[in-house]
Design a protein around this motif. Structure first.
Motif, mmCIF file in Angstrom:
data_model
loop_
_atom_site.group_PDB
_atom_site.id
_atom_site.type_symbol
_atom_site.label_atom_id
_atom_site.label_comp_id
_atom_site.label_asym_id
_atom_site.label_seq_id
_atom_site.Cartn_x
_atom_site.Cartn_y
_atom_site.Cartn_z
ATOM 1 N N SER A 157 -1.181 34.026 20.129
ATOM 2 C CA SER A 157 -0.815 33.150 21.216
ATOM 3 C C SER A 157 -0.883 33.695 22.632
ATOM 4 C CB SER A 157 0.604 32.340 21.026
ATOM 5 O OG SER A 157 0.778 31.585 21.959
ATOM 6 N N VAL A 158 -0.348 34.761 22.948
ATOM 7 C CA VAL A 158 -0.606 35.583 24.341
ATOM 8 C C VAL A 158 -1.941 35.873 24.706
ATOM 9 C CG1 VAL A 158 -0.002 37.471 25.535
ATOM 10 C CG2 VAL A 158 1.768 36.353 24.311
ATOM 11 N N GLY A 169 -1.835 12.236 32.240
ATOM 12 C CA GLY A 169 -1.385 13.388 33.015
ATOM 13 C C GLY A 169 -0.985 14.493 31.865
ATOM 14 N N ILE A 170 -1.650 15.377 31.862
ATOM 15 C CA ILE A 170 -1.341 16.375 30.667
ATOM 16 C C ILE A 170 -0.461 17.778 31.287
ATOM 17 C CG2 ILE A 170 -2.212 17.821 28.974
ATOM 18 C CD1 ILE A 170 -5.041 16.148 29.517
ATOM 19 N N HIS A 171 0.729 17.869 30.492
ATOM 20 C CA HIS A 171 1.811 19.059 30.771
ATOM 21 C C HIS A 171 1.572 19.816 29.690
ATOM 22 C CE1 HIS A 171 3.838 16.862 34.116
ATOM 23 N NE2 HIS A 171 3.269 15.641 33.343
ATOM 24 N N LEU A 172 1.727 21.216 29.854
ATOM 25 C CA LEU A 172 1.584 22.261 28.962
ATOM 26 C C LEU A 172 3.184 22.711 28.819
ATOM 27 C CD1 LEU A 172 -1.468 24.066 30.197
ATOM 28 C CD2 LEU A 172 -1.346 22.108 28.586
ATOM 29 N N SER A 173 3.494 23.146 27.562
ATOM 30 C CA SER A 173 4.694 23.828 27.222
ATOM 31 C C SER A 173 4.572 24.686 25.986
ATOM 32 C CB SER A 173 5.918 22.573 27.185
ATOM 33 O OG SER A 173 5.760 22.189 25.986
ATOM 34 N N SER A 174 5.772 25.155 25.650
ATOM 35 C CA SER A 174 5.736 25.768 24.248
ATOM 36 C C SER A 174 5.993 24.665 23.236
ATOM 37 C CB SER A 174 7.204 26.610 24.242
ATOM 38 O OG SER A 174 8.180 25.802 24.361
ATOM 39 N N PRO A 175 5.929 24.916 21.930
ATOM 40 C CA PRO A 175 6.133 23.908 20.820
ATOM 41 C C PRO A 175 7.436 23.680 20.861
ATOM 42 C CG PRO A 175 5.013 25.613 19.862
ATOM 43 C CD PRO A 175 5.371 26.333 21.420
ATOM 44 N N LEU A 176 8.661 24.405 21.458
ATOM 45 C CA LEU A 176 10.068 24.087 21.257
ATOM 46 C C LEU A 176 10.081 22.868 22.230
ATOM 47 C CD1 LEU A 176 13.022 24.710 20.574
ATOM 48 C CD2 LEU A 176 12.952 26.454 22.458
ATOM 49 N N VAL A 177 9.682 23.008 23.672
ATOM 50 C CA VAL A 177 9.837 22.123 24.691
ATOM 51 C C VAL A 177 9.188 20.798 24.175
ATOM 52 C CG1 VAL A 177 9.400 21.645 26.991
ATOM 53 C CG2 VAL A 177 10.230 23.878 26.401
ATOM 54 N N ALA A 178 8.088 20.902 23.614
ATOM 55 C CA ALA A 178 7.236 19.721 23.295
ATOM 56 C C ALA A 178 7.953 18.985 22.317
ATOM 57 C CB ALA A 178 5.887 20.144 22.754
ATOM 58 N N ALA A 179 8.240 19.723 20.963
ATOM 59 C CA ALA A 179 8.957 18.883 19.999
ATOM 60 C C ALA A 179 10.385 18.309 20.378
ATOM 61 C CB ALA A 179 9.135 19.991 18.691
ATOM 62 N N ARG A 204 9.912 30.945 25.038
ATOM 63 C CA ARG A 204 8.641 31.334 24.035
ATOM 64 C C ARG A 204 7.704 32.196 24.913
ATOM 65 N NH1 ARG A 204 12.499 30.582 21.723
ATOM 66 N NH2 ARG A 204 13.285 29.166 20.122
ATOM 67 N N PRO A 205 6.718 32.878 24.108
ATOM 68 C CA PRO A 205 5.622 33.551 24.458
ATOM 69 C C PRO A 205 4.776 32.587 25.728
ATOM 70 C CG PRO A 205 5.921 34.283 22.100
ATOM 71 C CD PRO A 205 6.771 33.125 22.526
ATOM 72 N N LYS A 206 4.645 31.416 25.143
ATOM 73 C CA LYS A 206 4.081 30.416 25.953
ATOM 74 C C LYS A 206 4.750 30.368 27.441
ATOM 75 C CE LYS A 206 1.101 26.868 26.342
ATOM 76 N NZ LYS A 206 0.918 26.002 25.102
ATOM 77 N N ASP A 207 5.835 30.512 27.496
ATOM 78 C CA ASP A 207 6.708 30.227 28.820
ATOM 79 C C ASP A 207 6.383 31.460 29.646
ATOM 80 O OD1 ASP A 207 8.187 27.702 28.288
ATOM 81 O OD2 ASP A 207 9.300 29.072 26.721
ATOM 82 N N VAL A 208 6.152 32.687 29.009
ATOM 83 C CA VAL A 208 5.876 33.703 29.493
ATOM 84 C C VAL A 208 4.498 33.731 30.419
ATOM 85 C CG1 VAL A 208 5.507 36.294 29.601
ATOM 86 C CG2 VAL A 208 7.337 35.256 28.268
ATOM 87 N N LEU A 209 3.561 33.132 29.305
ATOM 88 C CA LEU A 209 2.183 32.795 30.021
ATOM 89 C C LEU A 209 1.990 32.096 31.126
ATOM 90 C CD1 LEU A 209 -0.415 34.224 29.040
ATOM 91 C CD2 LEU A 209 1.291 34.706 27.449
#
Lengths: 411, 170
Positions: free
Chosen positions: A214-215, A385-395, A175-180
């Motif tokens: 988002s980007v 501990g906070i990790h960031l990801s796309s909505p797809l990975v998070a859900a 997803r765009p989040k992964d690209v970022l």
């Protein structure tokens, strides 16, 4: 040799400074088209107005207050500050978007405040969202915003421009989040610090409006002063040089082999492919924010959880970015789907992103979220501990109770 | 020249590190924010500041959130100068806007010094026997600090004829 196209930021600054051209590094005063304020700063702006004996704005039609960071106000001190800001806004006679209207940048998109070629100031670092629509959209602090509210002008230094060219077609689970997250991992902040970033290439040109916003939102995580995406098909006519010229600073990123990414605590700049964490338990999943709180994001996670149950060990919170997104998600059945699966869907706003309202993570817990930054203590507890990801990975993690591997993701 | 006591801080510093968000939603008075400076990142550091201190970072300083309270809280602690190799751009603006000079400089030789002698006008830092140079800030920014910050400068210029630089007129 073909002439170098004038970077977009130079063209906008020149126009608003009443000049034919401007040079990188020049310090200038420019007219601003719009100013908006969020509730983390409006009480301080009210105090600055009081301290300096100020009482007016340059144009009440072009100044707006949005209440988004503390929607369900959790304590007396915050309630008192919100009350001060609300009274202040009413006295000024400016536009007010009260608690529940949504995140300022989503309200800005919905209200049409980001006009191509305009200068838009917001008292929130993610004002850079406006770059999705070719606005020079700048996040600033309370004093800058107060000065612009009074004078209709601001000061700025013309930034150098760097071009970020994305090639390749990403995998179905990227997803765009992964690209970022990959841009932040690979190039760090030094490549973009103080600069204007112009995104180019077929990937960015093909993004939906939600993905483009988002980007653009993560321009501040890149360290950029401002970002510009190309105009999308059907979007208003932008001021667009679509390609870099000879001698311009160009960064290249091929996304065809990119994996879904997850950032490690406590920095958005240190991400790893999802497989490196796959299998480790996740306690709390939060989907929302100005980066991933739009209808496209909620549609994706609703589609994913439909007919499934959130893992019993996971606290799963979803916060629509705006009232309109919330209503659209209700109409489409997404909210019902999420609630049936075991998610908590909260009122619209910034949600849990900044620790000024629920839900604060427990000490020692592992959080996976679609937020844009995961600094220590960001959600209100420095021992999470906070990790960031796309909505797809998070859900997906919310259903599994653990970080997914690539095999758990579509495609 | 002005003399500052050095308080070194290490690593990339966000404005969340400088002042956690909940306090900026609870307090607008710098004196109420000051005890919470670096509370999550460097617990206990807030109590060690003295008026006239220089915070000297070794990496990018002040990234992330636009919260100006990161600057007002440092001022509330007595910090009068920030030096770092690079800055988050909003934090950098906020510093000058509130009259806190922020100097961009490689700091390897500074972080271990006890004190710095700094001249904004000449762009020099004297550390022991060594003189380190930096690009001296634009006249506008020195003017801003001298006036007591951006709003004070704008109000000072109120009613003045618009100059050739088209400054902000209140």
């Amino acid at each position: 040799m073909a002439p170098r196209p004038t970077p977009l930021v130079n063209r906008i600054v020149a126009e608003r400074a009443g000049r034919a051209t401007v040079d990188v590094g020049e310090l200038l005063f420019v007219d601003v088209d719009r100013v908006y304020v969020q509730d983390g700063n409006s009480p301080t702006i009210a105090r600055l107005y009081r301290q300096h004996g100020l009482s007016t704005v340059f144009d009440p039609e072009r100044v707006a207050f949005v209440f988004d960071h503390t929607v369900l106000v959790p304590n007396r001190e915050m309630a008192d500050r919100i009350g001060e800001a609300e009274r202040f806004a009413r006295e000024l006679g400016v536009q007010v978007f009260g608690r529940g209207a949504g995140i300022s940048h989503l309200v800005a998109l919905e209200e049409g405040w980001y006009v191509p070629g305009n200068v838009v100031l917001g008292s929130d670092s993610h004002t850079c969202v406006g770059g999705a629509l070719q606005s020079l959209a700048l996040g600033m602090g309370a004093t800058d915003i107060a000065a612009a509210m009074v004078t209709g002008r601001t000061w700025l230094k013309v930034p150098d421009t760097v071009w970020l060219h994305v090639s390749g077609t990403p995998h179905a689970s990227v997803r765009p989040k992964d690209v970022l997250l990959e841009v932040l991992r690979r190039f760090g902040m030094d490549a973009f610090l103080y600069r204007s970033v112009q995104w180019t290439g077929p990937w960015v040109e093909s993004l939906s409006e939600d993905s483009a916003a988002s980007v653009a939102s993560m321009g501040v995580e890149m360290g950029a002063k401002c970002v510009f995406l190309p105009p999308r098909p059907g979007s208003p006519e932008g001021l667009v040089p679509t390609a870099a010229g000879p001698g311009d600073r160009v960064l290249e990123l091929d996304v065809s082999t990119l994996s879904p990414m997850v950032s490690l605590p406590h920095s958005p700049h240190g991400s790893v492919p999802v497989d490196e964490l796959g299998g480790r338990p996740v306690d709390y999943v939060f989907v929302g924010t100005c980066t991933n709180g739009r209808l496209e994001d909620i549609a994706e996670i609703a589609g994913l959880v439909e007919g499934h149950r959130v893992a019993p060990s996971v606290h799963f919170v979803v916060t629509p970015g705006s009232r309109q997104t919330y209503l659209d998600a209700i109409s489409a059945g997404y909210v019902a789907t999420l609630v049936e699966a075991g998610a908590i869907v909260t009122p619209p706003g910034c949600g849990a992103c900044v620790g000024t309202q629920g839900s604060v993570p427990a000490s020692g817990s592992t959080v996976l979220t679609t937020m844009n930054r995961n600094f220590k203590g960001r959600m209100g507890n420095p021992d999470a501990g906070i990790h960031l990801s796309s909505p797809l990975v998070a859900a997906t993690a919310a259903l599994l109770g653990r970080f997914p591997t690539r095999e758990d993701l579509p495609g | 020249m002005s003399i500052y006591r050095v308080v070194p801080v290490s690593g990339v510093i966000s404005t969340d590190d400088i002042i956690p968000a909940r306090y900026k939603h609870m307090y607008t008075d710098p004196d109420e924010l000051a005890p919470h400076v670096f509370e999550h990142r460097f617990p206990g550091l807030a109590a060690q500041f003295e008026t006239g201190d220089a915070v000297v970072g070794d990496s990018t300083f002040g990234i992330g959130s636009s919260r100006e309270q990161a600057v007002s809280a440092l001022l509330g602690c007595g910090v009068r100068l920030v030096v770092a190799p690079s800055f988050g751009r909003i934090f950098y603006r906020n510093c000058w806007n509130l009259g806190l000079p922020a100097i961009e400089l490689e700091t390897a030789s500074l972080v271990t010094a006890g004190q710095l002698d700094v001249s904004l006008q000449t762009g020099t830092v004297v550390v022991g026997d060594e003189v380190v140079r930096f690009a001296s800030p634009a006249p506008l920014m020195i003017d801003m600090v001298g006036a007591g910050g951006l709003l004070a400068m704008v109000l000072r210029d109120r009613g003045a004829p618009a100059g050739t630089d088209g400054r902000m007129q209140a």
